[in-house]
Design a protein around this motif. Structure first.
Motif, PDB file in Angstrom:
ATOM      1  N   ASP A 150       0.768  -1.206   0.066  1.00 28.66           N
ATOM      2  CA  ASP A 150       0.012   0.066  -0.038  1.00 28.66           C
ATOM      3  C   ASP A 150       1.099   1.183   0.044  1.00 28.66           C
ATOM      4  O   ASP A 150       0.372   2.505   0.142  1.00 28.66           O
ATOM      5  N   ARG A 151       2.078   1.206  -0.097  1.00 27.39           N
ATOM      6  CA  ARG A 151       3.064   2.235  -0.250  1.00 27.39           C
ATOM      7  C   ARG A 151       3.194   2.830  -1.426  1.00 27.39           C
ATOM      8  O   ARG A 151       3.401   2.145  -2.605  1.00 27.39           O
ATOM      9  N   PRO A 152       3.270   4.123  -1.700  1.00 29.80           N
ATOM     10  CA  PRO A 152       3.339   4.614  -3.166  1.00 29.80           C
ATOM     11  C   PRO A 152       4.895   4.442  -3.702  1.00 29.80           C
ATOM     12  O   PRO A 152       5.847   4.132  -2.721  1.00 29.80           O
ATOM     13  N   LEU A 153       4.965   4.512  -4.811  1.00 29.98           N
ATOM     14  CA  LEU A 153       6.392   4.286  -5.589  1.00 29.98           C
ATOM     15  C   LEU A 153       7.508   5.085  -5.006  1.00 29.98           C
ATOM     16  O   LEU A 153       8.384   4.666  -4.574  1.00 29.98           O
ATOM     17  N   THR A 154       7.101   6.352  -4.551  1.00 30.26           N
ATOM     18  CA  THR A 154       7.852   7.422  -4.127  1.00 30.26           C
ATOM     19  C   THR A 154       8.525   7.001  -2.808  1.00 30.26           C
ATOM     20  O   THR A 154       9.464   7.130  -2.343  1.00 30.26           O
ATOM     21  N   ALA A 155       7.810   6.548  -2.054  1.00 34.65           N
ATOM     22  CA  ALA A 155       7.777   6.060  -0.559  1.00 34.65           C
ATOM     23  C   ALA A 155       8.886   4.955  -0.651  1.00 34.65           C
ATOM     24  O   ALA A 155       9.651   4.842   0.064  1.00 34.65           O
ATOM     25  N   ALA A 156       8.575   4.147  -1.570  1.00 35.33           N
ATOM     26  CA  ALA A 156       9.485   2.835  -1.630  1.00 35.33           C
ATOM     27  C   ALA A 156      10.917   3.133  -2.311  1.00 35.33           C
ATOM     28  O   ALA A 156      11.706   2.720  -1.493  1.00 35.33           O
ATOM     29  N   ALA A 157      10.735   4.145  -3.148  1.00 35.05           N
ATOM     30  CA  ALA A 157      12.212   4.583  -3.765  1.00 35.05           C
ATOM     31  C   ALA A 157      12.925   5.273  -2.620  1.00 35.05           C
ATOM     32  O   ALA A 157      14.223   5.048  -2.537  1.00 35.05           O
ATOM     33  N   GLN A 158      12.192   5.839  -1.898  1.00 31.71           N
ATOM     34  CA  GLN A 158      13.005   6.947  -0.862  1.00 31.71           C
ATOM     35  C   GLN A 158      13.494   5.745   0.215  1.00 31.71           C
ATOM     36  O   GLN A 158      14.585   5.885   0.699  1.00 31.71           O
ATOM     37  N   ASP A 159      12.670   4.939   0.757  1.00 32.07           N
ATOM     38  CA  ASP A 159      13.378   3.965   1.676  1.00 32.07           C
ATOM     39  C   ASP A 159      14.292   3.035   1.001  1.00 32.07           C
ATOM     40  O   ASP A 159      15.445   2.795   2.054  1.00 32.07           O
ATOM     41  N   TYR A 160      14.237   2.845  -0.307  1.00 29.62           N
ATOM     42  CA  TYR A 160      15.574   1.861  -0.586  1.00 29.62           C
ATOM     43  C   TYR A 160      16.684   2.878  -0.841  1.00 29.62           C
ATOM     44  O   TYR A 160      17.765   2.244  -0.606  1.00 29.62           O
ATOM     45  N   LEU A 161      16.622   4.212  -1.001  1.00 33.70           N
ATOM     46  CA  LEU A 161      18.099   5.114  -1.318  1.00 33.70           C
ATOM     47  C   LEU A 161      18.357   5.662   0.131  1.00 33.70           C
ATOM     48  O   LEU A 161      19.377   5.526   0.554  1.00 33.70           O
ATOM     49  N   HIS A 162      17.668   5.672   1.413  1.00 37.07           N
ATOM     50  CA  HIS A 162      17.912   5.950   2.481  1.00 37.07           C
ATOM     51  C   HIS A 162      18.147   4.674   3.427  1.00 37.07           C
ATOM     52  O   HIS A 162      18.905   5.017   4.448  1.00 37.07           O
ATOM     53  N   HIS A 163      17.808   3.735   3.125  1.00 39.54           N
ATOM     54  CA  HIS A 163      18.073   2.595   3.960  1.00 39.54           C
ATOM     55  C   HIS A 163      18.364   1.296   3.084  1.00 39.54           C
ATOM     56  O   HIS A 163      19.467   0.726   3.426  1.00 39.54           O
ATOM     57  N   GLY A 164      17.701   0.782   2.278  1.00 39.63           N
ATOM     58  CA  GLY A 164      17.761  -0.484   1.483  1.00 39.63           C
ATOM     59  C   GLY A 164      19.078  -0.653   0.980  1.00 39.63           C
ATOM     60  O   GLY A 164      20.025  -1.741   1.044  1.00 39.63           O
ATOM     61  N   PHE A 165      19.553   0.344   0.050  1.00 35.14           N
ATOM     62  CA  PHE A 165      20.808   0.214  -0.642  1.00 35.14           C
ATOM     63  C   PHE A 165      22.072   0.425   0.527  1.00 35.14           C
ATOM     64  O   PHE A 165      22.745  -0.663   0.214  1.00 35.14           O
ATOM     65  N   PRO A 166      22.322   1.402   1.029  1.00 32.36           N
ATOM     66  CA  PRO A 166      23.543   1.530   1.980  1.00 32.36           C
ATOM     67  C   PRO A 166      23.539   0.427   2.969  1.00 32.36           C
ATOM     68  O   PRO A 166      24.429  -0.064   3.091  1.00 32.36           O
ATOM     69  N   ALA A 167      22.234  -0.101   3.462  1.00 34.94           N
ATOM     70  CA  ALA A 167      22.435  -1.215   4.395  1.00 34.94           C
ATOM     71  C   ALA A 167      22.774  -2.413   3.908  1.00 34.94           C
ATOM     72  O   ALA A 167      23.668  -3.380   4.404  1.00 34.94           O
ATOM     73  N   ALA A 168      22.295  -2.860   2.388  1.00 32.57           N
ATOM     74  CA  ALA A 168      22.864  -4.072   1.868  1.00 32.57           C
ATOM     75  C   ALA A 168      24.223  -3.731   1.519  1.00 32.57           C
ATOM     76  O   ALA A 168      24.903  -5.094   1.738  1.00 32.57           O
TER      77      ALA A 168
END
Length: 281
Positions: free
Chosen positions: A33-51
């Motif tokens: 239920d998250r919009p695409l922009t929120a998912a992209a922000q979560d990826y850039l702010h957490h998902g990518f650097p955390a990985a």
């Protein structure tokens, strides 16, 4: 109801309606239920650097292999210039060889004659495609227990080291790195990220643990996927820098400044962005 309709109903309209209803219900129940922009922000702010941080040990191994190749290529070519042809193929050499003069080598570094004018966009597109293929190859080789990855990294480092030795023999070693690193910092880091992801897959295959190879491979793939997706974006950034900036800006100081800036930015991004969130999780 759909199962019953498929078994006994002769009404195709009812069956089509129920099929569409089940598809919409599945999306409503299991979809995000998250919009695409929120998912992209979560990826850039957490998902990518955390990985990236989660694969730090594999990243260090990949870096060590690349540096070992770099030093080997440099030392071997500095000792015997003819060994340049062992590490650098004709396509990568682009006419540079042991018979090249200082003026010819310097022209490549400063003139931007290779890809001027309207062909710069094509050149950037070519670089992105070529480098992304190398990175994805390193990732895919993880399914071969990562055995070929050390060779690929070592050879890429050796090619760079051999060219470094060629330019250094003409007193252009510093200028060569100023030519390479504005885009090379981002490009080489992206290759290392893909290689680290491949090494993680290979580790899951060779040392599966108690859950079995398929289970561990699936986990390793899901953990590494954000890193590979981000690396592809980094290849795009590197291609833009190489295709446009490097060919337009001949000043060594500006090139070194950009290389230093990109190195600091990537270090801060991967090292510190949302680290507190990782700890809380």
């Amino acid at each position: 109801a759909l199962s019953v309709a498929r078994a006994i109903s002769l009404d195709r309209g009812l069956e089509a309606y129920l099929s569409a209803l089940v598809a919409r219900a599945h999306l409503s129940i299991y979809g995000t239920d998250r919009p695409l922009t929120a998912a992209a922000q979560d990826y850039l702010h957490h998902g990518f650097p955390a990985a990236v941080r989660a694969h730090g040990r594999f990243l260090l191994v990949a870096l060590a292999l690349l540096l070992a190749g770099l030093l080997t290529g440099y030392r071997q070519t500095a000792a015997d210039p003819e060994r340049l042809y062992t590490f650098v193929d004709e396509e990568m050499a682009e006419g540079r060889n042991t018979a090249s003069t200082t003026a010819e080598l310097k022209e490549i570094l400063y003139s931007g004659r290779e890809h001027d004018g309207g062909s710069l966009a094509w050149f950037a597109s070519f670089l992105f495609t070529h480098n992304a293929k190398i990175g994805l190859l390193c990732f895919a080789l993880g399914f071969a227990a990562a055995a070929p990855i050390p060779f690929v990294l070592f050879l890429n480092g050796a090619s760079l080291g051999a060219l470094w030795a060629l330019y250094a023999s003409h007193g252009l070693g510093f200028e060569f790195f100023a030519w390479v690193f504005p885009h090379g910092v981002t490009e080489l880091l992206a290759i290392l990220l893909c290689a680290a992801a491949g090494l993680a897959l290979g580790s899951a295959l060779v040392f599966p643990g108690r859950h079995g190879r398929l289970h561990e491979l699936g986990l390793a793939g899901r953990r590494a996927a954000p890193m590979v997706v981000g690396a592809v974006a980094m290849f795009f950034v590197a291609a833009l820098i190489e295709g446009f900036f490097r060919q337009r800006v001949p000043f060594v100081e500006v090139r070194i400044g950009l290389a230093t800036l990109t190195a600091v930015l990537w270090f801060v991004y991967f090292g510190f962005v949302r680290r507190s969130v990782d700890a809380s999780r």
